[in-house]
Design a protein around this motif. Structure first.
Motif, PDB file in Angstrom:
ATOM      1  N   CYS A 104      -6.563  -5.615   2.213  1.00  0.00           N
ATOM      2  CA  CYS A 104      -5.920  -5.525   0.893  1.00  0.00           C
ATOM      3  C   CYS A 104      -5.033  -6.732   0.604  1.00  0.00           C
ATOM      4  O   CYS A 104      -4.445  -7.323   1.520  1.00  0.00           O
ATOM      5  CB  CYS A 104      -5.071  -4.258   0.818  1.00  0.00           C
ATOM      6  SG  CYS A 104      -6.012  -2.742   1.051  1.00  0.00           S
ATOM      7  N   THR A 153      -1.887  -7.864  -0.087  1.00  0.00           N
ATOM      8  CA  THR A 153      -0.468  -7.468  -0.031  1.00  0.00           C
ATOM      9  C   THR A 153       0.307  -8.589   0.655  1.00  0.00           C
ATOM     10  O   THR A 153      -0.285  -9.565   1.141  1.00  0.00           O
ATOM     11  CB  THR A 153      -0.283  -6.171   0.788  1.00  0.00           C
ATOM     12  OG1 THR A 153      -0.705  -6.440   2.136  1.00  0.00           O
ATOM     13  CG2 THR A 153      -1.089  -5.010   0.232  1.00  0.00           C
ATOM     14  N   SER A 200      -5.525   0.362  11.576  1.00  0.00           N
ATOM     15  CA  SER A 200      -6.373  -0.747  11.126  1.00  0.00           C
ATOM     16  C   SER A 200      -7.577  -0.827  12.038  1.00  0.00           C
ATOM     17  O   SER A 200      -7.481  -0.527  13.228  1.00  0.00           O
ATOM     18  CB  SER A 200      -5.590  -2.059  11.214  1.00  0.00           C
ATOM     19  OG  SER A 200      -6.464  -3.159  11.071  1.00  0.00           O
ATOM     20  N   ASN A 237       3.461   4.656   7.136  1.00  0.00           N
ATOM     21  CA  ASN A 237       2.839   3.456   6.566  1.00  0.00           C
ATOM     22  C   ASN A 237       3.548   2.163   6.970  1.00  0.00           C
ATOM     23  O   ASN A 237       2.901   1.125   7.090  1.00  0.00           O
ATOM     24  CB  ASN A 237       2.824   3.602   5.033  1.00  0.00           C
ATOM     25  CG  ASN A 237       2.542   2.303   4.333  1.00  0.00           C
ATOM     26  OD1 ASN A 237       1.397   1.881   4.220  1.00  0.00           O
ATOM     27  ND2 ASN A 237       3.591   1.625   3.870  1.00  0.00           N
ATOM     28  N   ALA A 238       4.858   2.229   7.200  1.00  0.00           N
ATOM     29  CA  ALA A 238       5.624   0.997   7.447  1.00  0.00           C
ATOM     30  C   ALA A 238       5.106   0.266   8.682  1.00  0.00           C
ATOM     31  O   ALA A 238       4.813   0.884   9.705  1.00  0.00           O
ATOM     32  CB  ALA A 238       7.102   1.334   7.625  1.00  0.00           C
ATOM     33  N   LEU A 276       1.566  -8.457   3.504  1.00  0.00           N
ATOM     34  CA  LEU A 276       1.162  -8.474   4.925  1.00  0.00           C
ATOM     35  C   LEU A 276       0.033  -9.466   5.184  1.00  0.00           C
ATOM     36  O   LEU A 276      -0.003 -10.117   6.222  1.00  0.00           O
ATOM     37  CB  LEU A 276       0.723  -7.069   5.348  1.00  0.00           C
ATOM     38  CG  LEU A 276       0.443  -6.883   6.834  1.00  0.00           C
ATOM     39  CD1 LEU A 276       1.734  -6.529   7.569  1.00  0.00           C
ATOM     40  CD2 LEU A 276      -0.566  -5.776   7.071  1.00  0.00           C
ATOM     41  N   VAL A 283      12.751   2.642   9.635  1.00  0.00           N
ATOM     42  CA  VAL A 283      12.080   3.465  10.651  1.00  0.00           C
ATOM     43  C   VAL A 283      12.500   3.122  12.077  1.00  0.00           C
ATOM     44  O   VAL A 283      12.196   3.867  13.012  1.00  0.00           O
ATOM     45  CB  VAL A 283      10.533   3.398  10.520  1.00  0.00           C
ATOM     46  CG1 VAL A 283      10.073   3.873   9.142  1.00  0.00           C
ATOM     47  CG2 VAL A 283      10.013   1.993  10.820  1.00  0.00           C
ATOM     48  N   THR A 284      13.207   2.005  12.237  1.00  0.00           N
ATOM     49  CA  THR A 284      13.661   1.630  13.580  1.00  0.00           C
ATOM     50  C   THR A 284      14.998   2.288  13.917  1.00  0.00           C
ATOM     51  O   THR A 284      15.518   2.104  15.013  1.00  0.00           O
ATOM     52  CB  THR A 284      13.805   0.101  13.708  1.00  0.00           C
ATOM     53  OG1 THR A 284      14.873  -0.336  12.852  1.00  0.00           O
ATOM     54  CG2 THR A 284      12.518  -0.621  13.332  1.00  0.00           C
ATOM     55  N   ILE A 293       0.832  -1.209   0.000  1.00  0.00           N
ATOM     56  CA  ILE A 293       0.000   0.000   0.000  1.00  0.00           C
ATOM     57  C   ILE A 293       0.868   1.261   0.000  1.00  0.00           C
ATOM     58  O   ILE A 293       0.552   2.249  -0.665  1.00  0.00           O
ATOM     59  CB  ILE A 293      -0.945  -0.024   1.233  1.00  0.00           C
ATOM     60  CG1 ILE A 293      -1.875  -1.251   1.150  1.00  0.00           C
ATOM     61  CG2 ILE A 293      -1.770   1.259   1.313  1.00  0.00           C
ATOM     62  CD1 ILE A 293      -2.600  -1.565   2.457  1.00  0.00           C
TER      63      ILE A 293
HETATM   64  N1  LIG Z   1      -2.924  -5.016   3.850  1.00  0.00           N
HETATM   65  C1  LIG Z   1      -3.983  -4.807   4.633  1.00  0.00           C
HETATM   66  O1  LIG Z   1      -5.052  -5.435   4.456  1.00  0.00           O
HETATM   67  C2  LIG Z   1      -3.920  -3.781   5.724  1.00  0.00           C
HETATM   68  C3  LIG Z   1      -5.088  -3.613   6.513  1.00  0.00           C
HETATM   69  C4  LIG Z   1      -5.060  -2.653   7.542  1.00  0.00           C
HETATM   70  C5  LIG Z   1      -3.915  -1.895   7.742  1.00  0.00           C
HETATM   71  N2  LIG Z   1      -2.804  -2.097   6.959  1.00  0.00           N
HETATM   72  C6  LIG Z   1      -1.628  -1.267   7.220  1.00  0.00           C
HETATM   73  O2  LIG Z   1      -1.233  -0.627   6.005  1.00  0.00           O
HETATM   74  C7  LIG Z   1       0.199  -0.448   6.011  1.00  0.00           C
HETATM   75  C8  LIG Z   1       0.799  -1.066   4.766  1.00  0.00           C
HETATM   76  O3  LIG Z   1       0.523  -2.462   4.784  1.00  0.00           O
HETATM   77  P1  LIG Z   1       0.848  -3.421   3.558  1.00  0.00           P
HETATM   78  O4  LIG Z   1      -0.253  -4.394   3.517  1.00  0.00           O
HETATM   79  O5  LIG Z   1       1.200  -2.644   2.365  1.00  0.00           O
HETATM   80  O6  LIG Z   1       2.151  -4.170   4.122  1.00  0.00           O
HETATM   81  P2  LIG Z   1       3.370  -4.881   3.360  1.00  0.00           P
HETATM   82  O7  LIG Z   1       3.006  -5.184   1.951  1.00  0.00           O
HETATM   83  O8  LIG Z   1       3.791  -5.996   4.254  1.00  0.00           O
HETATM   84  O9  LIG Z   1       4.492  -3.740   3.333  1.00  0.00           O
HETATM   85  C9  LIG Z   1       5.050  -3.314   4.532  1.00  0.00           C
HETATM   86  C10 LIG Z   1       5.992  -2.173   4.237  1.00  0.00           C
HETATM   87  O10 LIG Z   1       6.599  -1.792   5.488  1.00  0.00           O
HETATM   88  C11 LIG Z   1       7.986  -1.707   5.285  1.00  0.00           C
HETATM   89  N3  LIG Z   1       8.772  -1.942   6.496  1.00  0.00           N
HETATM   90  C12 LIG Z   1       8.778  -3.000   7.326  1.00  0.00           C
HETATM   91  N4  LIG Z   1       9.696  -2.841   8.287  1.00  0.00           N
HETATM   92  C13 LIG Z   1      10.288  -1.643   8.054  1.00  0.00           C
HETATM   93  C14 LIG Z   1      11.308  -0.905   8.690  1.00  0.00           C
HETATM   94  N5  LIG Z   1      11.945  -1.359   9.783  1.00  0.00           N
HETATM   95  N6  LIG Z   1      11.657   0.299   8.175  1.00  0.00           N
HETATM   96  C15 LIG Z   1      11.049   0.779   7.064  1.00  0.00           C
HETATM   97  N7  LIG Z   1      10.092   0.125   6.402  1.00  0.00           N
HETATM   98  C16 LIG Z   1       9.715  -1.078   6.900  1.00  0.00           C
HETATM   99  C17 LIG Z   1       8.293  -2.750   4.236  1.00  0.00           C
HETATM  100  O11 LIG Z   1       9.554  -2.474   3.655  1.00  0.00           O
HETATM  101  P3  LIG Z   1      10.576  -3.630   3.144  1.00  0.00           P
HETATM  102  O12 LIG Z   1      10.173  -3.926   1.729  1.00  0.00           O
HETATM  103  O13 LIG Z   1      11.903  -2.984   3.287  1.00  0.00           O
HETATM  104  O14 LIG Z   1      10.395  -4.815   4.058  1.00  0.00           O
HETATM  105  C18 LIG Z   1       7.125  -2.567   3.292  1.00  0.00           C
HETATM  106  O15 LIG Z   1       7.363  -1.509   2.404  1.00  0.00           O
HETATM  107  C19 LIG Z   1       0.682  -1.054   7.307  1.00  0.00           C
HETATM  108  O16 LIG Z   1       0.776  -0.058   8.297  1.00  0.00           O
HETATM  109  C20 LIG Z   1      -0.407  -2.043   7.662  1.00  0.00           C
HETATM  110  O17 LIG Z   1      -0.429  -2.351   9.031  1.00  0.00           O
HETATM  111  C21 LIG Z   1      -2.789  -3.024   5.954  1.00  0.00           C
END
Ligand SMILES: NC(=O)c1ccc[n+]([C@@H]2O[C@H](COP(=O)([O-])OP(=O)(O)OC[C@H]3O[C@@H](n4cnc5c(N)ncnc54)[C@H](OP(=O)(O)O)[C@@H]3O)[C@@H](O)[C@H]2O)c1
Length: 229
Positions: free
Chosen positions: A185, A187, A129, A75-76, A189, A49-50, A13
């Protein structure tokens, strides 16, 4: 020229949010751990981000060139306890999840606050979320049992609380701070189980990033409307 930073912008996302903000004409810094992951039309910015030093360095890069930041999308995140029953969750699951999705948000926001204040009309969008909703969690049928994750869900509850506190603190500074849920979504995750695309999930975050000066602050919502805290 509006300047934006999206964390975790290399995939999922976050990548879509960065791409869509760039389509809206913003100069977008894509916060990534691997510079090759930044979407076309954005500027890669190394940002784990850590890492507090990395966040300070990122602020320096943006500050030296533009002197301000108009949009920050936190977002991360990661989910350290998918498929683990709450009673089996350890402090280790909690730490890894909070490290990125809670402490990481504070690390980046804290580093960027001077640049956001300099904007005069900045927006902070925190990706949370509905799984973090205490109201839905307390209603016994509010959240599907399969999605009851002690670490991930409570990290989002914490992020909701952090959103409200930043919003209250920054009221009157021109900075609007809101929490959004992208919906379920497809993804990495979610193991690509979601019914919405990453682009569809990104839309609500982009909408809150583009709020006018009379827009709300301290809210929690999804594409379809407000969510209960
Ligand atoms: N997907 C859903 O259905 C859903 C629903 C509700 C909320 N959300 C929220 O939406 C956001 C995006 O989710 P997503 O589904 O797109 O997740 P995702 O596909 O798993 O992507 C996670 C992202 O976070 C980054 N990340 C992880 N650890 C990091 C760190 N230490 N420093 C910097 N970046 C880091 C990852 O980078 P790398 O590529 O470097 O690992 C990646 O770009 C999150 O906050 C998630 O909780 C998602």
């Amino acid at each position: 020229m509006k300047i934006a930073l999206v964390t975790g912008a290399g995939r999922g996302i976050g990548r879509e949010i960065a791409r869509q903000l760039a389509e809206h004409g913003m100069t977008v810094f894509a916060g990534v751990r691997d510079e090759g992951q930044a979407p076309e039309g954005t500027r890669p910015l190394p940002l784990d981000v850590t890492d507090e030093a990395a966040a300070r360095d990122a602020a320096k890069v943006v500050g030296e060139e533009f002197g301000k930041l108009d949009v920050l999308v936190n977002n991360a995140a990661l989910c350290g306890d998918y498929g683990v029953a709450p009673a089996d969750v350890t402090a280790g699951h909690m730490r890894s999840t909070y490290e990125v999705g809670v402490f990481g948000v504070v690390t980046v926001t804290h580093a960027m606050i001077p640049l956001l204040r300099a904007s005069g009309e900045a927006r902070i969008v925190n990706m949370t979320s509905r799984l973090g909703s205490l109201t839905l969690t307390a209603a016994r049928d509010g959240i599907n049992r399969d999605w009851t994750m002690l670490a991930y869900n409570s990290a989002k509850t914490a992020l909701n609380a952090i959103t409200v506190m930043y919003a209250n603190e920054l009221r009157g500074s021109g900075i609007l701070v809101n929490a959004v849920d992208p919906g379920h979504c497809a993804t990495d995750l979610t193991g690509h189980t979601g019914t919405r695309t990453a682009a569809e999930g990104a839309a609500v975050a982009v909408r809150m990033a583009l709020l006018g000066q009379d827009g709300p602050t301290g809210t929690f919502g999804a594409q379809e409307g407000p969510l209960p805290w």
